[in-house]
Design an enzyme around this catalytic site. Structure first.
Site, PDB file in Angstrom:
ATOM      1  N   LYS A 168     -16.432  -8.659  -2.053  1.00  0.00           N
ATOM      2  CA  LYS A 168     -16.800  -7.412  -2.734  1.00  0.00           C
ATOM      3  C   LYS A 168     -15.732  -7.070  -3.777  1.00  0.00           C
ATOM      4  O   LYS A 168     -14.636  -6.634  -3.444  1.00  0.00           O
ATOM      5  CB  LYS A 168     -16.924  -6.231  -1.763  1.00  0.00           C
ATOM      6  N   CYS A 182       0.651  -3.357  -7.740  1.00  0.00           N
ATOM      7  CA  CYS A 182       1.118  -3.015  -6.390  1.00  0.00           C
ATOM      8  C   CYS A 182       2.616  -3.189  -6.243  1.00  0.00           C
ATOM      9  O   CYS A 182       3.260  -2.430  -5.534  1.00  0.00           O
ATOM     10  CB  CYS A 182       0.376  -3.842  -5.348  1.00  0.00           C
ATOM     11  N   GLU A 195       2.689   6.589  -4.553  1.00  0.00           N
ATOM     12  CA  GLU A 195       2.388   5.510  -5.484  1.00  0.00           C
ATOM     13  C   GLU A 195       1.565   6.121  -6.620  1.00  0.00           C
ATOM     14  O   GLU A 195       0.410   6.500  -6.415  1.00  0.00           O
ATOM     15  CB  GLU A 195       1.567   4.416  -4.781  1.00  0.00           C
ATOM     16  N   LEU A 233     -11.762  -6.284  -2.738  1.00  0.00           N
ATOM     17  CA  LEU A 233     -10.767  -6.472  -3.799  1.00  0.00           C
ATOM     18  C   LEU A 233     -10.502  -5.223  -4.620  1.00  0.00           C
ATOM     19  O   LEU A 233     -11.376  -4.371  -4.765  1.00  0.00           O
ATOM     20  CB  LEU A 233     -11.274  -7.577  -4.740  1.00  0.00           C
ATOM     21  N   GLU A 250      -3.487  -5.866   2.266  1.00  0.00           N
ATOM     22  CA  GLU A 250      -2.416  -5.840   1.258  1.00  0.00           C
ATOM     23  C   GLU A 250      -2.590  -4.540   0.500  1.00  0.00           C
ATOM     24  O   GLU A 250      -3.615  -4.339  -0.157  1.00  0.00           O
ATOM     25  CB  GLU A 250      -2.534  -7.025   0.297  1.00  0.00           C
TER      26      GLU A 250
HETATM   27  P1  NAD Z   1      -9.063   1.160  -3.438  1.00  0.00           P
HETATM   28  O1  NAD Z   1      -8.538   1.184  -2.051  1.00  0.00           O
HETATM   29  O2  NAD Z   1      -9.587   2.402  -4.015  1.00  0.00           O
HETATM   30  O3  NAD Z   1     -10.234   0.101  -3.557  1.00  0.00           O
HETATM   31  C1  NAD Z   1     -10.042  -1.240  -3.175  1.00  0.00           C
HETATM   32  C2  NAD Z   1     -11.373  -1.811  -2.744  1.00  0.00           C
HETATM   33  O4  NAD Z   1     -11.785  -1.162  -1.557  1.00  0.00           O
HETATM   34  C3  NAD Z   1     -12.489  -1.621  -3.763  1.00  0.00           C
HETATM   35  O5  NAD Z   1     -13.269  -2.785  -3.800  1.00  0.00           O
HETATM   36  C4  NAD Z   1     -13.271  -0.456  -3.171  1.00  0.00           C
HETATM   37  O6  NAD Z   1     -14.617  -0.446  -3.547  1.00  0.00           O
HETATM   38  C5  NAD Z   1     -13.135  -0.739  -1.695  1.00  0.00           C
HETATM   39  N1  NAD Z   1     -13.350   0.423  -0.836  1.00  0.00           N
HETATM   40  C6  NAD Z   1     -13.193   1.735  -1.142  1.00  0.00           C
HETATM   41  N2  NAD Z   1     -13.513   2.505  -0.077  1.00  0.00           N
HETATM   42  C7  NAD Z   1     -13.868   1.657   0.919  1.00  0.00           C
HETATM   43  C8  NAD Z   1     -14.282   1.834   2.266  1.00  0.00           C
HETATM   44  N3  NAD Z   1     -14.402   3.039   2.812  1.00  0.00           N
HETATM   45  N4  NAD Z   1     -14.530   0.736   3.001  1.00  0.00           N
HETATM   46  C9  NAD Z   1     -14.397  -0.497   2.483  1.00  0.00           C
HETATM   47  N5  NAD Z   1     -14.019  -0.737   1.205  1.00  0.00           N
HETATM   48  C10 NAD Z   1     -13.759   0.332   0.437  1.00  0.00           C
HETATM   49  O7  NAD Z   1      -7.906   0.542  -4.341  1.00  0.00           O
HETATM   50  P2  NAD Z   1      -7.944   0.276  -5.920  1.00  0.00           P
HETATM   51  O8  NAD Z   1      -7.805   1.592  -6.609  1.00  0.00           O
HETATM   52  O9  NAD Z   1      -9.075  -0.607  -6.307  1.00  0.00           O
HETATM   53  O10 NAD Z   1      -6.626  -0.589  -6.122  1.00  0.00           O
HETATM   54  C11 NAD Z   1      -5.400  -0.029  -6.284  1.00  0.00           C
HETATM   55  C12 NAD Z   1      -4.596  -0.151  -5.007  1.00  0.00           C
HETATM   56  O11 NAD Z   1      -4.526  -1.519  -4.628  1.00  0.00           O
HETATM   57  C13 NAD Z   1      -3.174   0.298  -5.157  1.00  0.00           C
HETATM   58  O12 NAD Z   1      -2.780   1.045  -4.048  1.00  0.00           O
HETATM   59  C14 NAD Z   1      -2.400  -1.020  -5.222  1.00  0.00           C
HETATM   60  O13 NAD Z   1      -1.055  -0.916  -4.834  1.00  0.00           O
HETATM   61  C15 NAD Z   1      -3.198  -1.858  -4.302  1.00  0.00           C
HETATM   62  N6  NAD Z   1      -2.973  -3.291  -4.555  1.00  0.00           N
HETATM   63  C16 NAD Z   1      -2.254  -3.999  -3.633  1.00  0.00           C
HETATM   64  C17 NAD Z   1      -1.990  -5.344  -3.847  1.00  0.00           C
HETATM   65  C18 NAD Z   1      -1.207  -6.129  -2.831  1.00  0.00           C
HETATM   66  O14 NAD Z   1      -1.270  -7.350  -2.880  1.00  0.00           O
HETATM   67  N7  NAD Z   1      -0.486  -5.489  -1.932  1.00  0.00           N
HETATM   68  C19 NAD Z   1      -2.477  -5.972  -4.997  1.00  0.00           C
HETATM   69  C20 NAD Z   1      -3.204  -5.226  -5.917  1.00  0.00           C
HETATM   70  C21 NAD Z   1      -3.453  -3.879  -5.668  1.00  0.00           C
END
Ligand code: NAD
Length: 473
Positions: free
Chosen positions: A164, A276, A375, A138, A240
Site C-alpha cells: 500500500k 525520517c 518531529e 509506505l 520504521e
Molecule cells: P503516515 O503514518 O501518515 O502514513 C504512512 C502510511 O501509513 C501511508 O501509506 C498511510 O496511508 C498509512 N496509514 C495511515 N493511517 C493508517 C492506519 N490507520 N492503518 C494503516 N495504515 C495507515 O506517515 P507519512 O506522513 O506518509 O510519512 C512520514 C512519516 O514517515 C514521518 O514520521 C517519517 O519520519 C516516517 N518515515 C520513516 C522512515 C524510516 O525508515 N524510519 C522512512 C521514511 C519516513
C-alpha cells in the site's frame, strides 16, 4: 470530512502546481480481502515460493534492469507526486531503489540455515522459510526507495507481497509492479493497492491472511498498526517510524570545514527536511557555536528554492498545506516564547500553489517547545549548545526517538564514546549517512520496532525460523 464515497477514489495532486497527477480507484476493504486471497493461492501454488531461489534472483535482476531503463520516468513520478527535487530523485531515490532490488536478488541464495550443536543421536536444523502473504505500508517521502527496501527482500525470500503506497505517491509503486510483470514475476506475487490509510491500511493490518506487515511512516500510525495486529492474528509487525535526530559537533568539528557544513546542510534539508533521519537538532560545543551558526545560515541561504522539476532546485514545496501549517505553527510558537529565528525567507516568483517553507534555524528555543521535541518534518533545525561530552550525550538522548545521529570530531576516542552513548539505530561519524544497502537500518525507542531494513538483517522481517529435529534410532 472525507466521506465513505469519496474514499473510493484517490486523487493525487501535484504539490507544486496543484494539478492532478492521477485519479485512481482506492482499494476498499473488500479489494484487500480479495487481493490477500489471491496472494495466498499464488503462494500455495509454489509458482514463486517454491521456484528455485536462483530463478527468483534472475527475475528480480531483470526487474532491476527494467528500472534502470525507466529510471528517468520513475524519478519524474516521485518528483511530481512528492514535490521532491528531481535532482534528488535522479541521484538518490531511484539509484538507491535499483540497488536495493539488485542487492536482495543477489543475496537471496546466501541466506543459510544453521545446525545446532545437539548430541550425536540427533540433528537439529534451523531453516528460514518465507512467511506467505505479507504486506508493506509506505510513506510518501521516499516513495520508490521505501518500496524497493521492502519489495527486494520480501520477494527474494519467496513471499507474495501486498503493497500500500502512501495516498500522495502511488504512481512509482504502480509502475514498479508493471515492470515486475514485464520481468516475469507471476501474477499475484506483487500487488499494489493504492488507497487510504484508515481503509486500505487498516484492512491490511487486520487481515487474517497477512502473516507479516512492514510499515514505514509516522509513530502514531505505527502504534495503531501494532494494535490492529494484536487484536487480530498477531501478524509479525515491523515499524520504521519518525525521528528527531541530533547532529553533534564537538569543539574541533570545524576542522572539517566545508565538508562539515555540507554534511549538516544535507542532514537538515534533504527532501525539505521531510526525511525520517533528518538531523533536525544541531548540538554544538559552545566554543564554536557562533561560527557554526554563521557558516550554516550562509550555506542555507545558498540553497536554491524553486520548482522541483528544475534540476538546479534544492528546496521544493512541502507535501501539502497541512504540513506547512504544522511547521510554521511550531516556529511561530517558539518565536512567541522567545526563540530566535534565522532565515532568509522565500524568493519571489515561486509556483503560487506550492506550500513553500524556507530553510530555517531556531536558536534559544524553550526546552519543552514543539520545535525541540516534535518531529516537524520540514526544513527547520534547532541549534543548542553544550559544554561537555556528557552534556552532549544527554541532550542527544533527550528525545523519545532514536533513529539516527551524526557526530563530528577528529578525536577518535570521543567519537567512539559518543557513538556508543547515543541511543539511536544508526550513528554516523564525520558524515551524514545511513550507511548503505549492506548495513542494517532500524530505529530505537519510538523510532522503530520489530526489525531492520537493508542488509541480510532485512530477511528476518520476511522469513520465519523453523526447527527441524531429526532423531536417529
Ligand atoms: P503516515 O503514518 O501518515 O502514513 C504512512 C502510511 O501509513 C501511508 O501509506 C498511510 O496511508 C498509512 N496509514 C495511515 N493511517 C493508517 C492506519 N490507520 N492503518 C494503516 N495504515 C495507515 O506517515 P507519512 O506522513 O506518509 O510519512 C512520514 C512519516 O514517515 C514521518 O514520521 C517519517 O519520519 C516516517 N518515515 C520513516 C522512515 C524510516 O525508515 N524510519 C522512512 C521514511 C519516513
Amino acid at each position: 470530512m472525507t466521506t465513505v464515497e469519496s474514499r473510493s477514489v484517490l486523487r493525487v495532486p501535484n504539490p507544486t502546481t496543484g494539478e492532478l497527477n492521477a485519479t485512481l480507484p482506492a482499494a476498499t476493504a473488500e479489494d484487500v480481502a480479495k487481493a490477500a486471497e489471491q496472494a495466498r493461492q499464488v503462494f500455495d501454488s509454489g509458482v514463486w515460493s517454491r521456484l528455485p531461489v536462483r530463478e527468483r534472483s534472475a527475475v528480480l535482476l531483470r526487474l532491476a534492469g527494467l528500472m534502470e531503463r525507466d529510471a528517468e520516468l520513475l524519478a519524474r513520478l516521485d518528483s511530481e507526486d512528492a514535490g521532491k527535487p528531481i535532482s534528488e530523485c535522479r541521484t538518490g531515490d531511484v539509484p538507491g531503489a535499483i540497488e536495493s532490488i539488485r542487492w536482495f536478488a543477489e543475496a537471496a541464495d546466501k541466506v543459510f540455515g544453521r545446525v545446532a550443536p545437539t548430541g550425536s543421536d540427533s540433528l537439529g536444523l534451523t531453516i528460514r522459510e518465507p512467511i506467505g502473504v505479507v504486506a508493506a505500508i509506505l510513506p510518501w517521502n521516499y516513495p520508490l526507495a521505501m518500496t524497493a527496501w521492502k519489495v527486494g527482500p520480501a520477494l527474494a525470500a519467496g513471499n507474495s507481497l501486498l503493497v500500500k503506497p502512501a495516498e500522495a505517491t502511488p504512481r512509482s509503486a504502480l509502475h514498479l509492479a508493471g515492470l515486475a510483470a514485464e520481468a516475469g514475476l507471476p501474477d499475484g506475487v506483487l500487488t499494489v493497492l493504492p488507497g487510504y490509510g484508515p481503509v486500505t491500511g487498516t484492512a491490511l493490518a487486520r487481515s487474517p491472511l497477512v502473516g507479516a506487515l512492514s510499515f514505514t511512516g509516522s509513530t502514531a500510525t505505527g502504534r495503531r498498526i501494532l494494535k490492529d495486529a494484536a487484536e487480530t492474528n498477531f501478524k509479525r509487525v515491523s515499524l520504521e517510524m519518525g525521528g528527531k535526530s541530533p547532529q553533534v559537533l564537538m569543539a574541533d568539528a570545524l576542522a572539517y570545514g566545508d565538508d562539515l557544513i555540507d554534511g549538516m546542510i544535507e542532514a537538515a534539508f534533504l527532501t525539505m527536511g521531510q526525511n525520517c533521519t533528518a538531523g533536525s537538532r544541531i548540538l554544538v560545543h559552545r566554543s564554536i557555536a557562533d561560527d557554526v551558526l554563521a557558516r550554516f545560515t550562509v550555506a542555507a541561504r545558498e540553497l536554491v528554492i524553486g520548482d522541483p522539476a528544475d534540476p538546479r532546485t534544492h528546496i521544493g514545496p512541502l507535501i501539502d498545506r497541512a504540513a506547512f501549517d504544522r511547521v510554521a505553527g511550531a516556529v511561530e510558537a517558539a518565536r512567541a516564547d522567545g526563540a530566535h529565528i534565522h532565515t532568509a525567507g522565500l524568493p519571489d516568483g515561486l509556483p503560487p500553489r506550492g506550500a513553500y517553507y524556507p530553510p530555517t534555524v531556531v536558536t534559544h528555543a524553550p526546552e519543552d517547545s514543539d520545535v525541540l521535541t516534535k518531529e516537524l518534518f520540514g526544513p527547520v533545525v534547532t541549534l543548542q549548545t553544550f559544554a561537555s561530552e556528557t552534556e552532549a550525550i544527554a541532550l542527544a538522548n533527550a528525545t523519545a526517538y532514536g533513529l539516527a545521529a551524526s557526530v563530528w570530531t577528529r578525536d577518535l576516542d570521543a567519537a567512539l564514546r559518543l557513538a556508543r552513548g547515543i541511543q539511536a539505530g544508526v550513528v554516523s561519524v564525520n558524515s551524514y549517512s545511513e550507511g548503505d544497502i549492506t548495513t542494517p537500518f532500524g530505529g530505537w525507542k519510538e523510532s522503530g520496532f520489530g526489525g531492520a531494513e537493508k542488509s541480510t538483517n532485512a530477511f528476518e522481517q520476511w522469513t520465519r525460523v523453523k526447527t527441524i529435529w531429526i532423531r536417529s534410532r
